[in-house]
Scaffold this motif. Structure first.
Motif, PDB file in Angstrom:
ATOM      1  N   THR A 130     -42.035 -44.580  30.299  1.00 23.18           N
ATOM      2  CA  THR A 130     -43.479 -44.446  30.051  1.00 23.18           C
ATOM      3  C   THR A 130     -43.665 -42.944  29.449  1.00 23.18           C
ATOM      4  N   GLY A 131     -42.929 -42.163  30.045  1.00 20.96           N
ATOM      5  CA  GLY A 131     -42.858 -40.634  29.379  1.00 20.96           C
ATOM      6  C   GLY A 131     -42.563 -40.405  27.977  1.00 20.96           C
ATOM      7  N   HIS A 132     -41.445 -41.406  27.472  1.00 25.47           N
ATOM      8  CA  HIS A 132     -41.127 -41.130  26.062  1.00 25.47           C
ATOM      9  C   HIS A 132     -41.803 -42.199  25.030  1.00 25.47           C
ATOM     10  N   GLY A 133     -43.184 -42.844  25.575  1.00 24.04           N
ATOM     11  CA  GLY A 133     -43.771 -43.691  24.717  1.00 24.04           C
ATOM     12  C   GLY A 133     -43.323 -44.953  24.582  1.00 24.04           C
ATOM     13  N   PHE A 134     -42.616 -45.319  25.259  1.00 22.57           N
ATOM     14  CA  PHE A 134     -42.197 -46.851  24.998  1.00 22.57           C
ATOM     15  C   PHE A 134     -43.040 -47.968  25.885  1.00 22.57           C
ATOM     16  N   THR A 135     -43.248 -49.214  25.151  1.00 19.42           N
ATOM     17  CA  THR A 135     -44.198 -50.095  25.757  1.00 19.42           C
ATOM     18  C   THR A 135     -43.878 -51.411  25.938  1.00 19.42           C
ATOM     19  N   LEU A 136     -42.721 -51.728  25.068  1.00 22.60           N
ATOM     20  CA  LEU A 136     -42.267 -53.194  25.213  1.00 22.60           C
ATOM     21  C   LEU A 136     -41.036 -53.853  26.250  1.00 22.60           C
ATOM     22  N   PRO A 137     -41.330 -54.821  26.832  1.00 24.11           N
ATOM     23  CA  PRO A 137     -40.548 -55.220  27.837  1.00 24.11           C
ATOM     24  C   PRO A 137     -38.946 -55.045  27.590  1.00 24.11           C
ATOM     25  N   LEU A 138     -38.502 -55.364  26.636  1.00 27.66           N
ATOM     26  CA  LEU A 138     -37.042 -55.473  26.134  1.00 27.66           C
ATOM     27  C   LEU A 138     -36.802 -53.864  26.066  1.00 27.66           C
ATOM     28  N   SER A 139     -37.663 -52.924  25.700  1.00 28.76           N
ATOM     29  CA  SER A 139     -37.136 -51.543  25.796  1.00 28.76           C
ATOM     30  C   SER A 139     -36.929 -50.935  27.426  1.00 28.76           C
ATOM     31  N   LEU A 140     -37.755 -51.477  28.107  1.00 28.81           N
ATOM     32  CA  LEU A 140     -37.595 -51.119  29.583  1.00 28.81           C
ATOM     33  C   LEU A 140     -36.230 -51.847  30.011  1.00 28.81           C
ATOM     34  N   LEU A 141     -36.065 -52.987  29.598  1.00 27.55           N
ATOM     35  CA  LEU A 141     -34.849 -53.696  30.326  1.00 27.55           C
ATOM     36  C   LEU A 141     -33.588 -52.882  29.734  1.00 27.55           C
ATOM     37  N   VAL A 142     -33.638 -52.373  28.498  1.00 27.73           N
ATOM     38  CA  VAL A 142     -32.297 -51.477  27.835  1.00 27.73           C
ATOM     39  C   VAL A 142     -32.323 -50.122  28.561  1.00 27.73           C
ATOM     40  N   ILE A 143     -33.305 -49.638  28.944  1.00 27.56           N
ATOM     41  CA  ILE A 143     -33.489 -48.246  29.584  1.00 27.56           C
ATOM     42  C   ILE A 143     -33.223 -48.398  31.160  1.00 27.56           C
ATOM     43  N   TYR A 144     -33.617 -49.271  31.618  1.00 28.74           N
ATOM     44  CA  TYR A 144     -33.435 -49.405  33.282  1.00 28.74           C
ATOM     45  C   TYR A 144     -31.962 -49.849  33.248  1.00 28.74           C
ATOM     46  N   ASP A 145     -31.251 -50.726  32.487  1.00 23.01           N
ATOM     47  CA  ASP A 145     -29.752 -50.916  32.403  1.00 23.01           C
ATOM     48  C   ASP A 145     -29.076 -49.745  32.106  1.00 23.01           C
ATOM     49  N   SER A 146     -29.539 -48.594  31.493  1.00 26.72           N
ATOM     50  CA  SER A 146     -28.824 -47.633  31.094  1.00 26.72           C
ATOM     51  C   SER A 146     -28.662 -46.740  32.438  1.00 26.72           C
ATOM     52  N   PHE A 147     -29.789 -46.735  33.115  1.00 27.50           N
ATOM     53  CA  PHE A 147     -30.103 -46.223  34.555  1.00 27.50           C
ATOM     54  C   PHE A 147     -29.142 -46.720  35.570  1.00 27.50           C
ATOM     55  N   ILE A 148     -28.916 -47.922  35.614  1.00 30.80           N
ATOM     56  CA  ILE A 148     -28.257 -48.599  36.536  1.00 30.80           C
ATOM     57  C   ILE A 148     -26.840 -48.281  36.287  1.00 30.80           C
ATOM     58  N   HIS A 149     -26.384 -48.477  34.835  1.00 31.86           N
ATOM     59  CA  HIS A 149     -25.123 -48.532  34.657  1.00 31.86           C
ATOM     60  C   HIS A 149     -24.532 -47.178  34.380  1.00 31.86           C
ATOM     61  N   SER A 150     -25.138 -46.147  33.784  1.00 35.52           N
ATOM     62  CA  SER A 150     -24.803 -44.861  33.603  1.00 35.52           C
ATOM     63  C   SER A 150     -25.341 -43.682  34.243  1.00 35.52           C
ATOM     64  N   GLY A 151     -26.713 -44.140  35.064  1.00 33.99           N
ATOM     65  CA  GLY A 151     -27.240 -43.060  35.742  1.00 33.99           C
ATOM     66  C   GLY A 151     -28.257 -42.556  35.158  1.00 33.99           C
ATOM     67  N   ARG A 152     -28.500 -42.794  33.645  1.00 40.19           N
ATOM     68  CA  ARG A 152     -29.358 -42.182  33.024  1.00 40.19           C
ATOM     69  C   ARG A 152     -29.427 -42.552  31.521  1.00 40.19           C
ATOM     70  N   ILE A 153     -30.399 -42.142  30.632  1.00 39.42           N
ATOM     71  CA  ILE A 153     -30.057 -42.524  29.348  1.00 39.42           C
ATOM     72  C   ILE A 153     -29.091 -41.268  28.663  1.00 39.42           C
ATOM     73  N   LEU A 154     -28.070 -41.613  28.153  1.00 40.06           N
ATOM     74  CA  LEU A 154     -26.841 -40.912  27.783  1.00 40.06           C
ATOM     75  C   LEU A 154     -27.254 -40.142  26.463  1.00 40.06           C
ATOM     76  N   GLY A 155     -27.177 -38.709  26.623  1.00 42.02           N
ATOM     77  CA  GLY A 155     -27.804 -37.753  25.486  1.00 42.02           C
ATOM     78  C   GLY A 155     -26.772 -37.736  24.474  1.00 42.02           C
ATOM     79  N   LYS A 156     -25.457 -38.031  24.849  1.00 44.02           N
ATOM     80  CA  LYS A 156     -24.301 -37.905  23.787  1.00 44.02           C
ATOM     81  C   LYS A 156     -24.562 -39.311  22.720  1.00 44.02           C
ATOM     82  N   LEU A 157     -25.211 -40.461  23.393  1.00 38.56           N
ATOM     83  CA  LEU A 157     -25.505 -41.832  22.518  1.00 38.56           C
ATOM     84  C   LEU A 157     -26.556 -41.292  21.665  1.00 38.56           C
ATOM     85  N   ARG A 158     -27.423 -40.723  22.130  1.00 38.03           N
ATOM     86  CA  ARG A 158     -28.803 -40.172  21.280  1.00 38.03           C
ATOM     87  C   ARG A 158     -28.373 -39.321  20.285  1.00 38.03           C
ATOM     88  N   GLN A 159     -27.462 -38.773  20.476  1.00 31.15           N
ATOM     89  CA  GLN A 159     -26.936 -37.625  19.003  1.00 31.15           C
ATOM     90  C   GLN A 159     -26.414 -38.375  18.010  1.00 31.15           C
TER      91      GLN A 159
END
Length: 234
Positions: A130-159
Motif C-alpha cells: 500500500t505504501g508504494h501505491g500498489f492495488t492489484l491482488p497479483l501484485s500483493l501475491l508477488v510482494i508477499y512471496d518476496s517477503f516470505i522467501h527473501s524477507g523483503r523486496i530485494l533492492g538489488k533486483l529493483r536496480q
C-alpha cells in the motif's frame, strides 16, 4: 474466495506442498549463517506453515505460542533461549519431536503460526504494497512471496529495471512484471553455483514461474483456479 486467503494458500503450497499448509513440517537446509571455520553455511531447521528458520524468526514463533499458553509451553521453555544460537538444534531429537507434537496435537500452535506469519510477514508486506501505491491482488501475491522467501523486496533486483513504483508515477503492472522477471532470472542464475545454499534457491524458480503464468494470462485479480506448482487453488 477472499483474496488474502487465496494468496496465503498459494504461499502454503510453495512452502509445504498443500494449500492448507503443513504446520508440523520440519526441513533442514544448509542455508543458515556462515561457519567461520568452513566458510560454508551451516545447516538449520525450518518449521511450520510458511517455513520460518531457526536462525531467522523461529524463536519469535515459539514465543508467540508460549504467550498464547500452548500446552507444550513449559517444554519449550527449556529451548527458547537456545533457538538461533550455535550449535544448531537440528540434531536435538527431543526438540524436533516437540515441534512436531505441538503442531499435530495442539490447535494453539496452528493458531500461533497463523498469528505469527500474519504479524511478521503478511502485514509488513501489505504495508509495503500500500505504501508504494500498489492495488492489484497479483501484485500483493508477488510482494508477499518476496517477503516470505527473501524477507523483503530485494533492492538489488529493483536496480535491474527502470520502472518506478506507482506511488512515484510508475505503471503497476510493468513494475510487477519487471520485478518477477528479474527475480526469476536471479533464481535461475544459481543452478550451478558452488554454494549449496545458492543452488537451493534455483530450485524455487517455480514460484516466479507461477507469477509469470498469471501475468501472461492477465489474471491480475487472481480470479478462477490458480496452478501453484502443480496444486490447483480454486
Amino acid at each position: 474466495m477472499d483474496k488474502k486467503k487465496k494468496i496465503i494458500q498459494v504461499l502454503n503450497v510453495f512452502e509445504t506442498g498443500v494449500a492448507e499448509g503443513k504446520y508440523h513440517l520440519i526441513s533442514v537446509y544448509q542455508d543458515g549463517p556462515i561457519d567461520k571455520n568452513t566458510g560454508r553455511n551451516i545447516y538449520q531447521i525450518t518449521y511450520g506453515r510458511s517455513q520460518t528458520t531457526e536462525f531467522g524468526n523461529l524463536k519469535r514463533l515459539i514465543e508467540v505460542y508460549m504467550e498464547m499458553d500452548g500446552k507444550f509451553s513449559n517444554s519449550f521453555q527449556n529451548y527458547v533461549n537456545r533457538i538461533g544460537r550455535r550449535p544448531s538444534l537440528r540434531k536435538n531429537k527431543e526438540f524436533i519431536k516437540l515441534l512436531k507434537r505441538a503442531a499435530l496435537e495442539d490447535v494453539v500452535m496452528k493458531n500461533a503460526q497463523d498469528v505469527f506469519f500474519d504479524r511478521y510477514y503478511y502485514k509488513p508486506a501489505h504495508a509495503w504494497f500500500t505504501g508504494h501505491g500498489f492495488t492489484l491482488p497479483l501484485s500483493l501475491l508477488v510482494i508477499y512471496d518476496s517477503f516470505i522467501h527473501s524477507g523483503r523486496i530485494l533492492g538489488k533486483l529493483r536496480q535491474r529495471f527502470a520502472e518506478v513504483p506507482p506511488v512515484e508515477g510508475g505503471d503497476e503492472k510493468k513494475w510487477i512484471t519487471n520485478y518477477v522477471n528479474a527475480r526469476h532470472d536471479w533464481l535461475l542464475s544459481f543452478q550451478y553455483h558452488s554454494n549449496p545454499k545458492r543452488r537451493v534457491l534455483a530450485k524455487t524458480v517455480y514460484r516466479t514461474q507461477c507469477f509469470k503464468d498469471l501475468i501472461a494470462a492477465n489474471n491480475w485479480e487472481l480470479e478462477g483456479t490458480i496452478n501453484a506448482n502443480g496444486v490447483l487453488i480454486p
